[in-house]
Motif scaffolding. Structure first.
Motif, PDB file in Angstrom:
ATOM      1  N   LEU A 199       0.826  -1.206   0.000  1.00  0.00           N
ATOM      2  CA  LEU A 199       0.000   0.000   0.000  1.00  0.00           C
ATOM      3  C   LEU A 199       0.864   1.261   0.000  1.00  0.00           C
ATOM      4  CD1 LEU A 199      -2.887  -0.972   2.439  1.00  0.00           C
ATOM      5  CD2 LEU A 199      -3.052  -0.599  -0.031  1.00  0.00           C
ATOM      6  N   ARG A 200       1.988   1.229   0.709  1.00  0.00           N
ATOM      7  CA  ARG A 200       2.902   2.379   0.667  1.00  0.00           C
ATOM      8  C   ARG A 200       3.459   2.574  -0.735  1.00  0.00           C
ATOM      9  NH1 ARG A 200       4.494   0.417   5.827  1.00  0.00           N
ATOM     10  NH2 ARG A 200       6.248  -0.742   4.895  1.00  0.00           N
ATOM     11  N   ALA A 201       3.765   1.462  -1.403  1.00  0.00           N
ATOM     12  CA  ALA A 201       4.272   1.551  -2.773  1.00  0.00           C
ATOM     13  C   ALA A 201       3.230   2.149  -3.711  1.00  0.00           C
ATOM     14  CB  ALA A 201       4.697   0.160  -3.258  1.00  0.00           C
ATOM     15  N   VAL A 202       1.978   1.758  -3.528  1.00  0.00           N
ATOM     16  CA  VAL A 202       0.904   2.309  -4.355  1.00  0.00           C
ATOM     17  C   VAL A 202       0.745   3.809  -4.100  1.00  0.00           C
ATOM     18  CG1 VAL A 202      -1.577   2.279  -4.798  1.00  0.00           C
ATOM     19  CG2 VAL A 202      -0.336   0.127  -4.558  1.00  0.00           C
ATOM     20  N   ALA A 203       0.791   4.212  -2.824  1.00  0.00           N
ATOM     21  CA  ALA A 203       0.644   5.631  -2.486  1.00  0.00           C
ATOM     22  C   ALA A 203       1.762   6.458  -3.109  1.00  0.00           C
ATOM     23  CB  ALA A 203       0.642   5.807  -0.968  1.00  0.00           C
ATOM     24  N   GLU A 204       2.986   5.945  -3.086  1.00  0.00           N
ATOM     25  CA  GLU A 204       4.098   6.662  -3.698  1.00  0.00           C
ATOM     26  C   GLU A 204       3.924   6.759  -5.210  1.00  0.00           C
ATOM     27  OE1 GLU A 204       7.586   4.610  -2.467  1.00  0.00           O
ATOM     28  OE2 GLU A 204       7.392   5.179  -0.347  1.00  0.00           O
TER      29      GLU A 204
END
Length: 331
Positions: A292-297
């Motif tokens: 999810l952090r990767a998607v947000a970035e």
């Protein structure tokens, strides 16, 4: 058997018969009835059962009078597979349907279980056609009706371009129409469709997401590069990645149960529950958080926060795939 008139326009008719094998249309037929029932009574009790869970005597229990006179919706999926004894129960119920209860039968429409199909029609069932669309003209008509239902119009060329790009999957077509209506102001023409969806039939944003959450980095990157080269908007890919990862997170934290129960709890159609179950093998809460952090970035990168949207997407795809592989390896 008693015969009575039933309004074909009333989703709260005592009996709704959804006939066909198109899952999207079958799900919508159920959703329409449930929405109407809950609009009339927010406390409506919904029971959604596969055919193998409707045993002899079960329908009588589900439709027995309640002390609180609550409204109920009883959905029976794959009604063509019901046992002979259960079919007898259903036919007996059709003679004297209970007040404040709506029975929804989902039937494939073929020769199997035809006696029940005929009995339901004779009883005055409200019938909803849910046949698969097998002809290009039918898919084109579906796309036009989706735009109309959302209060927008699209040029004939745009509708045809969408069908050509997406293919025959009605869920994908419906999703594409919704996305265009949400994202595009003004006229929706073939140039708009080309900008968003050219090449989707070969490599959609959902294909990128599926390969990533399955840990297949090379396949996901190949699909990503093809999608970008054919004009798929980067924001659609980040959206698909987010949906894929969130679906795994939601299902992994949900209570165990049948797909129909989980579908109601999580707001997903049953077919997606089965698909995500296959994809989520080995995923952990930490892996979901990393993804999810990767998607947000990536989302920030494709919306102007980064110099290279393509690199932002590639980084997200690789990170998600690595998280999936590491989780499955127990690392």
């Amino acid at each position: 058997m008693a015969t009575r008139k039933t309004s074909q326009d009333d989703p709260l008719a005592p009996l709704t018969l959804a006939v066909g094998q198109e899952d999207l249309l079958l799900d919508r037929a159920v959703q329409q009835v449930v929405a109407a029932a809950r609009a009339a009574d927010p406390d409506t009790d919904v029971r959604d059962l596969p055919s193998d869970q409707l045993q002899p005597g079960t329908l009588a229990e589900l439709t027995s009078p309640s002390l609180f006179a609550e409204r109920k919706v009883v959905v029976v999926r794959n009604a063509h597979d019901l046992s002979a004894d259960t079919v007898k129960d259903v036919r007996a119920y059709l003679d004297a349907p209970a007040e404040e209860i709506t029975l929804v039968l989902l039937h494939a429409g073929g020769p199997k279980g035809k006696a029940l199909l005929d009995a339901a029609r004779k009883a005055g069932a409200r019938e909803v056609p849910c046949a698969k669309t097998t002809k290009p003209a039918e898919r084109l008509g579906f796309v036009r009706s989706e735009f109309r239902a959302l209060g927008r119009s699209a040029t004939p060329e745009a509708c045809q371009a969408l069908v050509d790009s997406i293919g025959s999957d009605l869920r994908e077509l419906a999703s594409a129409v919704s996305q265009l209506v949400a994202d595009v102001e003004g006229a929706i023409d073939d140039a708009v469709v080309a900008r968003y969806y050219t090449g989707r039939a070969e490599a959609s944003s959902f294909t990128v997401a599926d390969r990533a959450v399955e840990g297949r980095a090379a396949d996901a990157l190949e699909a990503l590069r093809w999608s970008l080269s054919t004009g798929v908007a980067p924001v659609l890919i980040t959206s698909a990645l987010a949906q894929g990862v969130r679906a795994i997170g939601k299902l992994s934290s949900a209570r165990g149960g049948r797909p129909a129960d989980l579908a109601r709890e999580l707001g997903m159609p049953p077919w997606k529950i089965d698909k995500v179950r296959q994809q989520m093998r080995g995923w952990t809460p930490d892996a979901v958080a990393t993804a999810l952090r990767a998607v947000a970035e990536a989302d920030e990168g494709v919306k102007g926060g980064g110099a290279d949207p393509e690199y932002a997407l590639e980084k997200a795809v690789v990170t998600i795939a690595r998280a999936a592989r590491a989780a499955r390896a127990g690392r």
